[in-house]
Design a protein around this motif. Sequence first.
Motif, PDB file in Angstrom:
ATOM      1  N   TRP A 220      11.284  -6.037  -3.609  1.00  0.00           N
ATOM      2  CA  TRP A 220      10.794  -5.277  -2.470  1.00  0.00           C
ATOM      3  C   TRP A 220      11.030  -3.783  -2.669  1.00  0.00           C
ATOM      4  N   SER A 221      12.204  -3.425  -3.140  1.00  0.00           N
ATOM      5  CA  SER A 221      12.534  -2.007  -3.278  1.00  0.00           C
ATOM      6  C   SER A 221      11.653  -1.323  -4.319  1.00  0.00           C
ATOM      7  N   LYS A 222      11.299  -2.032  -5.392  1.00  0.00           N
ATOM      8  CA  LYS A 222      10.440  -1.437  -6.416  1.00  0.00           C
ATOM      9  C   LYS A 222       9.051  -1.139  -5.884  1.00  0.00           C
ATOM     10  N   LEU A 223       8.595  -1.972  -4.940  1.00  0.00           N
ATOM     11  CA  LEU A 223       7.279  -1.752  -4.352  1.00  0.00           C
ATOM     12  C   LEU A 223       7.315  -0.721  -3.227  1.00  0.00           C
ATOM     13  N   CYS A 224       8.371  -0.771  -2.414  1.00  0.00           N
ATOM     14  CA  CYS A 224       8.442   0.098  -1.236  1.00  0.00           C
ATOM     15  C   CYS A 224       9.120   1.436  -1.523  1.00  0.00           C
ATOM     16  N   LEU A 225      10.057   1.430  -2.435  1.00  0.00           N
ATOM     17  CA  LEU A 225      10.848   2.630  -2.698  1.00  0.00           C
ATOM     18  C   LEU A 225      10.939   2.896  -4.197  1.00  0.00           C
ATOM     19  N   PRO A 226       9.807   3.062  -4.861  1.00  0.00           N
ATOM     20  CA  PRO A 226       9.824   3.183  -6.325  1.00  0.00           C
ATOM     21  C   PRO A 226      10.566   4.416  -6.827  1.00  0.00           C
ATOM     22  N   GLU A 227      10.740   5.433  -5.969  1.00  0.00           N
ATOM     23  CA  GLU A 227      11.399   6.664  -6.396  1.00  0.00           C
ATOM     24  C   GLU A 227      12.921   6.562  -6.335  1.00  0.00           C
ATOM     25  N   TYR A 228      13.463   5.474  -5.772  1.00  0.00           N
ATOM     26  CA  TYR A 228      14.907   5.304  -5.652  1.00  0.00           C
ATOM     27  C   TYR A 228      15.405   4.240  -6.622  1.00  0.00           C
ATOM     28  N   SER A 229      16.619   4.463  -7.136  1.00  0.00           N
ATOM     29  CA  SER A 229      17.192   3.469  -8.042  1.00  0.00           C
ATOM     30  C   SER A 229      17.624   2.243  -7.245  1.00  0.00           C
ATOM     31  N   PRO A 230      17.608   1.075  -7.859  1.00  0.00           N
ATOM     32  CA  PRO A 230      18.041  -0.144  -7.168  1.00  0.00           C
ATOM     33  C   PRO A 230      19.455  -0.037  -6.602  1.00  0.00           C
TER      34      PRO A 230
ATOM     35  N   HIS B 150       0.843  -1.192   0.000  1.00  0.00           N
ATOM     36  CA  HIS B 150       0.000   0.000   0.000  1.00  0.00           C
ATOM     37  C   HIS B 150       0.884   1.249   0.000  1.00  0.00           C
ATOM     38  N   PRO B 151       0.618   2.224  -0.869  1.00  0.00           N
ATOM     39  CA  PRO B 151       1.476   3.418  -0.960  1.00  0.00           C
ATOM     40  C   PRO B 151       1.690   4.130   0.369  1.00  0.00           C
ATOM     41  N   ALA B 152       0.687   4.145   1.234  1.00  0.00           N
ATOM     42  CA  ALA B 152       0.813   4.855   2.506  1.00  0.00           C
ATOM     43  C   ALA B 152       1.733   4.146   3.499  1.00  0.00           C
ATOM     44  N   PHE B 153       2.063   2.887   3.204  1.00  0.00           N
ATOM     45  CA  PHE B 153       2.847   2.090   4.158  1.00  0.00           C
ATOM     46  C   PHE B 153       4.206   1.684   3.589  1.00  0.00           C
ATOM     47  N   ARG B 154       4.599   2.261   2.463  1.00  0.00           N
ATOM     48  CA  ARG B 154       5.825   1.820   1.797  1.00  0.00           C
ATOM     49  C   ARG B 154       7.056   1.909   2.692  1.00  0.00           C
ATOM     50  N   LYS B 155       7.287   3.073   3.303  1.00  0.00           N
ATOM     51  CA  LYS B 155       8.490   3.243   4.116  1.00  0.00           C
ATOM     52  C   LYS B 155       8.438   2.360   5.367  1.00  0.00           C
ATOM     53  N   ARG B 156       7.251   2.215   5.954  1.00  0.00           N
ATOM     54  CA  ARG B 156       7.136   1.381   7.154  1.00  0.00           C
ATOM     55  C   ARG B 156       7.365  -0.088   6.833  1.00  0.00           C
ATOM     56  N   VAL B 157       6.871  -0.520   5.677  1.00  0.00           N
ATOM     57  CA  VAL B 157       7.112  -1.907   5.268  1.00  0.00           C
ATOM     58  C   VAL B 157       8.602  -2.130   5.020  1.00  0.00           C
ATOM     59  N   TRP B 158       9.244  -1.169   4.358  1.00  0.00           N
ATOM     60  CA  TRP B 158      10.676  -1.296   4.086  1.00  0.00           C
ATOM     61  C   TRP B 158      11.481  -1.376   5.379  1.00  0.00           C
ATOM     62  N   ASN B 159      11.164  -0.517   6.332  1.00  0.00           N
ATOM     63  CA  ASN B 159      11.873  -0.538   7.610  1.00  0.00           C
ATOM     64  C   ASN B 159      11.656  -1.855   8.351  1.00  0.00           C
ATOM     65  N   ALA B 160      10.418  -2.355   8.311  1.00  0.00           N
ATOM     66  CA  ALA B 160      10.119  -3.638   8.959  1.00  0.00           C
ATOM     67  C   ALA B 160      10.866  -4.772   8.273  1.00  0.00           C
ATOM     68  N   LEU B 161      10.950  -4.704   6.956  1.00  0.00           N
ATOM     69  CA  LEU B 161      11.682  -5.720   6.188  1.00  0.00           C
ATOM     70  C   LEU B 161      13.145  -5.737   6.597  1.00  0.00           C
ATOM     71  N   GLN B 162      13.781  -4.551   6.654  1.00  0.00           N
ATOM     72  CA  GLN B 162      15.189  -4.470   7.018  1.00  0.00           C
ATOM     73  C   GLN B 162      15.425  -5.043   8.411  1.00  0.00           C
ATOM     74  N   LYS B 163      14.563  -4.701   9.339  1.00  0.00           N
ATOM     75  CA  LYS B 163      14.699  -5.182  10.715  1.00  0.00           C
ATOM     76  C   LYS B 163      14.527  -6.694  10.783  1.00  0.00           C
ATOM     77  N   GLU B 164      13.537  -7.200  10.072  1.00  0.00           N
ATOM     78  CA  GLU B 164      13.247  -8.634  10.096  1.00  0.00           C
ATOM     79  C   GLU B 164      14.391  -9.441   9.495  1.00  0.00           C
ATOM     80  N   VAL B 165      14.896  -8.975   8.369  1.00  0.00           N
ATOM     81  CA  VAL B 165      15.980  -9.684   7.696  1.00  0.00           C
ATOM     82  C   VAL B 165      17.235  -9.695   8.561  1.00  0.00           C
ATOM     83  N   LYS B 166      17.530  -8.560   9.189  1.00  0.00           N
ATOM     84  CA  LYS B 166      18.710  -8.467  10.035  1.00  0.00           C
ATOM     85  C   LYS B 166      18.617  -9.407  11.227  1.00  0.00           C
TER      86      LYS B 166
END
Length: 375
Positions: A131-141, A100-116
Motif C-alpha cells: 500500500w505504501s509503495k502505491l500511495c506514498l512512493p516518495e517515502y521510505s517504507p 490513481h496519483p491524484a488520490f494517493r494521500k486520500r487513499v492512504w488516510n482512508a486505509l489508516q482509518k479503515e484498518v484502525k
Amino acid sequence: MNKAMGNDWKTIISLGAEGGSITLLGKEQQPGQWVFKKAVNEMNFDDLEDESFQPTESTEEVRPLKSSLYNRGKEATSWEKAIKLLDHYPWPLLNPREVHPAFRKRVWNALQKEVKEKYGYRIDSHRLNKWSKLCLPEYSPKMVTLSTWLQNSTHTTVLTGAGMSTESNIPDFRSKEGWWNNIDPRTVATTDALRNNYDLFHEFYSMRIDALKGCTPHKGHEILAAWEYKGLIQAIATQNVDGFHYAAGNKNVYELHGSIQKFHCENCAKSAKEDEFLSKSNCKFCGGKLRPGVVLFGEMLPEESWTESLSHIRKSDLVIVIGTSLEVYPASQLPQMTSGKTVYINAEVDASHHNFDLIIEGKAGEVLKLVDELV
C-alpha cells in the motif's frame, strides 16, 4: 494501468485476490469534482493471499460474486461516499494493484482509518508495504512503518539524547566529531572536580552554558511538542540538559540528567541564579560553591524523573529512541524495559542496535519531519 473505461472513467483504486478484483472508478466532471462507482470481478474471499487475515463480523457475510464482470450502478459524489462503496469488502486486506496519483494521500488516510476502526491494525507488514509503495512512493517504507506504529499506539514514550539537539548547533559530546575528542567530561563533570578542582569544573560548565547562547529548539523539537498536543506521544524522557523540549512546548518531560538552566549550592542546596554561577560567586546563604543542576558522574539520577520515565516506558506500546548512543547507564537500559515495539533513530548506527524492531539512520529533525508528514 490507469486506463479510461468508457466516458473517461479512470481507475482510482484497483484491488485483487485470487479469482477476482474490485475497482473503484472515478470520473472528473468538472475540475476537482469527481463522481465514483465500483466495478467488481468474481471473487472468492477464501482465496485471499493474506494468510494473517481472519474473518470478522464485517467480512463473514461476504460471498463469491456471481457475474464475471459488472459495474455496480450506485454512484458516489464525494470521496467519503466513494470509500463506503467498498465497505462490503475487507479492501485494506486485499492485494493493492493501482492507486490513481491524484488520490494517493486520500487513499492512504482512508486505509489508516479503515484498518484502525475495523481490523484493529491487523495488517501484515508485507501488505502495508504494498500500500505504501502505491500511495506514498516518495517515502521510505521505514518512515511509513514508524508513522503507522505511532498512530496505532495507545501509549508512546520518546527517549532523547545529545543527537536530538545537534541540529540546534549544540555540540554532541559523543559523536565522532564531538567534544569527547577534546575534553573528557568524566574528568570534569564529576563531584571530585566540583570539590577539588572547581576552577576547571567552572570553566567547563561556563563553556557549555555559553554554547547554548543563541541556540533554540529546532523543527524536530517542535514536532514532538505537536505530537504530545495531538495525543500521539505521552511522555519524553531525555538525557539532555538544555531544556529545549520544554522550550518547544512539551509538558510531560522527564530530565534524567537534570538541567543546565538551573543552579544551586552544592553545600546547602539553595537555589542560585545563572549570573551568580558564571561570576564565580559563592552561595549567599552559606558561602558554598555554586553548580548547575545537572547530574554529575557518580551521582544518582533524579528519583522522580527516573521513576516516571520507567513507568511510562513499561506501559508503552511504542518506545522511540532518538539521538542517543545508549552508552550511559542506567538510562541506556530504559528501551529494554518495554514489551512494546522499539524504534532507534540516530545519525550513527552500528551493530549494537540490532535488538530494536526498527532502525532509522538519519538526523533527528529530518526523520521526524518526514514522519510528521504522514501522521
